[in-house]
Motif scaffolding. Structure first.
Motif, PDB file in Angstrom:
ATOM      1  N   UNK A 146       0.826  -1.213   0.000  1.00  0.00           N
ATOM      2  CA  UNK A 146       0.000   0.000   0.000  1.00  0.00           C
ATOM      3  C   UNK A 146       0.861   1.265   0.000  1.00  0.00           C
ATOM      4  N   UNK A 147       1.940   1.250   0.755  1.00  0.00           N
ATOM      5  CA  UNK A 147       2.856   2.392   0.768  1.00  0.00           C
ATOM      6  C   UNK A 147       3.467   2.580  -0.621  1.00  0.00           C
ATOM      7  N   UNK A 148       3.874   1.471  -1.241  1.00  0.00           N
ATOM      8  CA  UNK A 148       4.424   1.543  -2.596  1.00  0.00           C
ATOM      9  C   UNK A 148       3.425   2.124  -3.584  1.00  0.00           C
ATOM     10  N   UNK A 149       2.183   1.685  -3.489  1.00  0.00           N
ATOM     11  CA  UNK A 149       1.133   2.213  -4.379  1.00  0.00           C
ATOM     12  C   UNK A 149       1.002   3.718  -4.201  1.00  0.00           C
ATOM     13  N   UNK A 150       1.085   4.185  -2.966  1.00  0.00           N
ATOM     14  CA  UNK A 150       1.010   5.630  -2.718  1.00  0.00           C
ATOM     15  C   UNK A 150       2.110   6.391  -3.445  1.00  0.00           C
ATOM     16  N   UNK A 167       1.704  -3.919  -8.542  1.00  0.00           N
ATOM     17  CA  UNK A 167       1.253  -3.807  -7.149  1.00  0.00           C
ATOM     18  C   UNK A 167      -0.235  -4.138  -7.048  1.00  0.00           C
ATOM     19  N   UNK A 168      -1.010  -3.678  -8.017  1.00  0.00           N
ATOM     20  CA  UNK A 168      -2.441  -4.005  -8.028  1.00  0.00           C
ATOM     21  C   UNK A 168      -2.657  -5.504  -8.209  1.00  0.00           C
ATOM     22  N   UNK A 207      -8.627  -5.520 -12.079  1.00  0.00           N
ATOM     23  CA  UNK A 207      -9.305  -4.456 -12.821  1.00  0.00           C
ATOM     24  C   UNK A 207      -8.427  -3.209 -12.902  1.00  0.00           C
ATOM     25  N   UNK A 208      -7.811  -2.849 -11.774  1.00  0.00           N
ATOM     26  CA  UNK A 208      -6.933  -1.676 -11.756  1.00  0.00           C
ATOM     27  C   UNK A 208      -5.627  -1.945 -12.509  1.00  0.00           C
ATOM     28  N   UNK A 209      -5.150  -3.171 -12.431  1.00  0.00           N
ATOM     29  CA  UNK A 209      -3.948  -3.539 -13.182  1.00  0.00           C
ATOM     30  C   UNK A 209      -4.230  -3.437 -14.684  1.00  0.00           C
ATOM     31  N   UNK A 210      -5.397  -3.878 -15.108  1.00  0.00           N
ATOM     32  CA  UNK A 210      -5.781  -3.788 -16.528  1.00  0.00           C
ATOM     33  C   UNK A 210      -5.854  -2.332 -16.988  1.00  0.00           C
ATOM     34  N   UNK A 232       5.631  -6.924 -19.656  1.00  0.00           N
ATOM     35  CA  UNK A 232       5.887  -7.372 -18.277  1.00  0.00           C
ATOM     36  C   UNK A 232       4.611  -7.339 -17.444  1.00  0.00           C
ATOM     37  N   UNK A 233       3.825  -6.267 -17.566  1.00  0.00           N
ATOM     38  CA  UNK A 233       2.591  -6.187 -16.794  1.00  0.00           C
ATOM     39  C   UNK A 233       1.573  -7.200 -17.302  1.00  0.00           C
TER      40      UNK A 233
END
Length: 177
Positions: free
Chosen positions: A109-113, A135-136, A143-146, A166-167
């Motif tokens: 979560x910190x990384x996402x921030x 991270x998602x 859904x967010x990764x997409x 890669x993603x």
């Protein structure tokens, strides 16, 4: 005469050889060179020497680049400590690398921030979108990764860039488990 020529050319050849590894490290975040300085030091590209990471002589660009090298080498805490020394810590790259190191330490979560702050500064930065998407995936938010995958496609203009591939692989791998 040959000895004098060799003495003059050796530093030049060393600089040229060393600059190749830094071009990779600075590019758009290609695989960085393995860090070569002891803990608590950073490479000063002007002098080609390791100096204390607290030295005022080392510009933020060198610190950021070296922090990336540390993070990619699995030295996440050292990377974060070096990023803490930046005079200007709120750049897209510095925030991306901070997000990467914290995510790899399990602080998703910190990384996402940090990734989101980086995206806000540079919405066209494909690598941060790849890492945000990864991270998602870890969080189970495919859904967010997409969404990030589609943003990368838009940035790159197609699906052939490394960040997209890669993603896409990370998303595909998570759906098989």
């Amino acid at each position: 005469m040959n000895i004098r020529f060799a003495a003059l050319m050796t530093p030049l050849l060393l600089t040229v050889a060393m600059s190749g590894s830094f071009a990779l490290a600075d590019g758009d975040d290609e695989a960085p060179a393995k860090p070569s300085c002891p803990k608590g030091q950073v490479l000063d590209t002007r002098s080609q020497r390791c100096v204390k990471q607290t030295s005022n002589l080392v510009p933020d660009e060198d610190r950021t680049r070296y922090a990336w090298q540390l993070a990619k080498d699995g030295r996440y805490e050292e990377a974060l400590a070096l990023l803490d020394t930046l005079k200007q810590p709120n750049t897209a790259k510095a925030l991306n690398y901070r997000g990467y190191a914290t995510r790899k330490l399990g602080r998703i979560d910190e990384g996402i921030g940090y990734y989101l702050q980086s995206v806000k500064l540079d919405p066209q930065y494909a690598q941060v979108r790849e890492y945000l998407g990864e991270a998602y995936v870890i969080k189970g938010r495919l859904d967010l990764a997409q969404e990030q995958l589609q943003q990368i496609k838009s940035i790159c203009g197609d699906t052939r860039c490394e960040e997209y591939q890669d993603l896409a692989e990370a998303i595909d791998g998570s759906s098989k488990t």
